[in-house]
Write a protein that holds these residues in place. Structure first.
Motif, PDB file in Angstrom:
ATOM      1  N   ARG A  74       0.820  -1.219   0.000  1.00 31.69           N
ATOM      2  CA  ARG A  74       0.000   0.000   0.000  1.00 31.69           C
ATOM      3  C   ARG A  74       0.855   1.271   0.000  1.00 31.69           C
ATOM      4  O   ARG A  74       0.455   2.301   0.537  1.00 31.69           O
ATOM      5  N   THR A  75       2.047   1.164  -0.587  1.00 35.47           N
ATOM      6  CA  THR A  75       2.933   2.331  -0.706  1.00 35.47           C
ATOM      7  C   THR A  75       3.119   2.756  -2.157  1.00 35.47           C
ATOM      8  O   THR A  75       3.831   3.724  -2.417  1.00 35.47           O
ATOM      9  N   GLY A  76       2.522   2.009  -3.077  1.00 31.47           N
ATOM     10  CA  GLY A  76       2.714   2.282  -4.494  1.00 31.47           C
ATOM     11  C   GLY A  76       3.851   1.473  -5.110  1.00 31.47           C
ATOM     12  O   GLY A  76       4.087   1.548  -6.312  1.00 31.47           O
ATOM     13  N   LEU A  77       4.555   0.694  -4.290  1.00 27.56           N
ATOM     14  CA  LEU A  77       5.684  -0.082  -4.801  1.00 27.56           C
ATOM     15  C   LEU A  77       5.234  -1.097  -5.849  1.00 27.56           C
ATOM     16  O   LEU A  77       5.893  -1.264  -6.878  1.00 27.56           O
ATOM     17  N   ALA A  78       4.136  -1.772  -5.609  1.00 23.64           N
ATOM     18  CA  ALA A  78       3.654  -2.761  -6.589  1.00 23.64           C
ATOM     19  C   ALA A  78       3.399  -2.090  -7.931  1.00 23.64           C
ATOM     20  O   ALA A  78       3.780  -2.619  -8.975  1.00 23.64           O
ATOM     21  N   GLY A  79       2.792  -0.931  -7.913  1.00 25.24           N
ATOM     22  CA  GLY A  79       2.533  -0.204  -9.152  1.00 25.24           C
ATOM     23  C   GLY A  79       3.820   0.183  -9.864  1.00 25.24           C
ATOM     24  O   GLY A  79       3.898   0.139 -11.097  1.00 25.24           O
ATOM     25  N   VAL A  85       7.997  -3.474 -15.422  1.00 24.68           N
ATOM     26  CA  VAL A  85       7.800  -4.628 -16.301  1.00 24.68           C
ATOM     27  C   VAL A  85       7.135  -4.175 -17.599  1.00 24.68           C
ATOM     28  O   VAL A  85       7.495  -4.653 -18.685  1.00 24.68           O
ATOM     29  N   LYS A  86       6.204  -3.233 -17.511  1.00 19.93           N
ATOM     30  CA  LYS A  86       5.580  -2.705 -18.727  1.00 19.93           C
ATOM     31  C   LYS A  86       6.616  -2.018 -19.620  1.00 19.93           C
ATOM     32  O   LYS A  86       6.602  -2.200 -20.843  1.00 19.93           O
ATOM     33  N   GLU A  87       7.506  -1.239 -19.018  1.00 23.42           N
ATOM     34  CA  GLU A  87       8.569  -0.584 -19.800  1.00 23.42           C
ATOM     35  C   GLU A  87       9.439  -1.623 -20.497  1.00 23.42           C
ATOM     36  O   GLU A  87       9.786  -1.470 -21.666  1.00 23.42           O
ATOM     37  N   TRP A  88       9.804  -2.666 -19.775  1.00 23.72           N
ATOM     38  CA  TRP A  88      10.602  -3.735 -20.363  1.00 23.72           C
ATOM     39  C   TRP A  88       9.854  -4.380 -21.524  1.00 23.72           C
ATOM     40  O   TRP A  88      10.422  -4.605 -22.591  1.00 23.72           O
ATOM     41  N   ALA A  89       8.571  -4.699 -21.295  1.00 23.31           N
ATOM     42  CA  ALA A  89       7.766  -5.338 -22.345  1.00 23.31           C
ATOM     43  C   ALA A  89       7.731  -4.473 -23.597  1.00 23.31           C
ATOM     44  O   ALA A  89       7.895  -4.957 -24.719  1.00 23.31           O
ATOM     45  N   TYR A 112      -4.394  -5.382  -8.937  1.00 22.98           N
ATOM     46  CA  TYR A 112      -4.043  -5.296 -10.363  1.00 22.98           C
ATOM     47  C   TYR A 112      -5.081  -4.511 -11.150  1.00 22.98           C
ATOM     48  O   TYR A 112      -4.739  -3.751 -12.046  1.00 22.98           O
ATOM     49  N   ARG A 113      -6.344  -4.671 -10.799  1.00 22.04           N
ATOM     50  CA  ARG A 113      -7.397  -3.889 -11.479  1.00 22.04           C
ATOM     51  C   ARG A 113      -7.184  -2.400 -11.218  1.00 22.04           C
ATOM     52  O   ARG A 113      -7.346  -1.576 -12.108  1.00 22.04           O
ATOM     53  N   SER A 114      -6.782  -2.048  -9.978  1.00 21.25           N
ATOM     54  CA  SER A 114      -6.554  -0.637  -9.668  1.00 21.25           C
ATOM     55  C   SER A 114      -5.338  -0.081 -10.411  1.00 21.25           C
ATOM     56  O   SER A 114      -5.196   1.129 -10.551  1.00 21.25           O
ATOM     57  N   MET A 115      -4.451  -0.970 -10.883  1.00 23.39           N
ATOM     58  CA  MET A 115      -3.273  -0.561 -11.648  1.00 23.39           C
ATOM     59  C   MET A 115      -3.557  -0.515 -13.151  1.00 23.39           C
ATOM     60  O   MET A 115      -2.647  -0.322 -13.952  1.00 23.39           O
ATOM     61  N   GLY A 116      -4.823  -0.707 -13.523  1.00 20.59           N
ATOM     62  CA  GLY A 116      -5.193  -0.592 -14.922  1.00 20.59           C
ATOM     63  C   GLY A 116      -5.240  -1.886 -15.703  1.00 20.59           C
ATOM     64  O   GLY A 116      -5.484  -1.861 -16.908  1.00 20.59           O
ATOM     65  N   LEU A 117      -5.018  -3.010 -15.048  1.00 17.22           N
ATOM     66  CA  LEU A 117      -5.147  -4.274 -15.761  1.00 17.22           C
ATOM     67  C   LEU A 117      -6.619  -4.648 -15.825  1.00 17.22           C
ATOM     68  O   LEU A 117      -7.399  -4.325 -14.939  1.00 17.22           O
ATOM     69  N   ARG A 118      -6.980  -5.315 -16.894  1.00 21.53           N
ATOM     70  CA  ARG A 118      -8.375  -5.692 -17.106  1.00 21.53           C
ATOM     71  C   ARG A 118      -8.480  -7.208 -17.245  1.00 21.53           C
ATOM     72  O   ARG A 118      -7.507  -7.872 -17.597  1.00 21.53           O
ATOM     73  N   LEU A 119      -9.677  -7.716 -16.990  1.00 19.15           N
ATOM     74  CA  LEU A 119      -9.919  -9.137 -17.198  1.00 19.15           C
ATOM     75  C   LEU A 119      -9.814  -9.412 -18.691  1.00 19.15           C
ATOM     76  O   LEU A 119     -10.395  -8.700 -19.500  1.00 19.15           O
ATOM     77  N   SER A 120      -9.073 -10.442 -19.044  1.00 22.22           N
ATOM     78  CA  SER A 120      -8.917 -10.778 -20.456  1.00 22.22           C
ATOM     79  C   SER A 120     -10.067 -11.640 -20.959  1.00 22.22           C
ATOM     80  O   SER A 120     -10.248 -11.789 -22.165  1.00 22.22           O
ATOM     81  N   GLY A 121     -10.822 -12.227 -20.033  1.00 22.11           N
ATOM     82  CA  GLY A 121     -11.867 -13.170 -20.402  1.00 22.11           C
ATOM     83  C   GLY A 121     -11.340 -14.597 -20.458  1.00 22.11           C
ATOM     84  O   GLY A 121     -12.087 -15.544 -20.649  1.00 22.11           O
TER      85      GLY A 121
END
Length: 144
Positions: A74-79, A85-89, A112-121
């Protein structure tokens, strides 16, 4: 850091502490050189995320092994780790980053949803636990 993550949050991973604690040096070297590892330090290692290219699809990369120490949640570290990882990708030419979360891990899904990831289905059975599912989330990656 991998063993620390497995010890702290065994329910978050599809492996176990006992399994990986039994790895010999050659196996650990293989693990350490597979993918791109991002670690966070603050008077010791406090977070990790690994980017992989294992789909064979040049437009996709995967995030695995994500963990943040309880003292740094809850410090923003996960984000920040996910952003790295997104930059690397993106630098690898990918346009989609995906990750799998156990279906019973509501806190991780929410984070993860709060970080902008979405369900892929997409879902898949968890290896070794055919009655459990892995939910696949994804996000777009901006080109480098």
């Amino acid at each position: 850091i991998r063993l620390r993550a497995l010890g702290d949050a065994p329910e978050a991973f599809t492996s176990t502490f006992d399994r990986e604690a039994s790895y010999d040096e050659a196996k650990w070297r293989d693990v350490a050189t597979t993918g791109r590892w991002f670690v966070a330090e603050d008077d010791g290692l406090v977070g990790v995320a690994v980017g992989l290219d294992r789909s064979g699809d040049p437009t996709r990369r995967e995030l695995v092994g994500m963990w943040v120490a309880p003292s740094h949640r809850r410090t923003g570290l996960a984000g920040r780790l996910v952003a790295r990882v997104k930059e690397w990708a993106a630098s690898e030419g990918a346009t989609i980053l995906s990750l799998g979360v156990r279906d019973d891990n509501a806190p991780a899904l929410a984070a993860y949803r709060s970080m902008g990831l979405r369900l892929s289905g997409e879902t898949m059975p968890e290896v070794g636990h055919p009655t459990k599912e892995i939910i696949v989330l994804e996000c777009d990656v901006e080109p480098a």
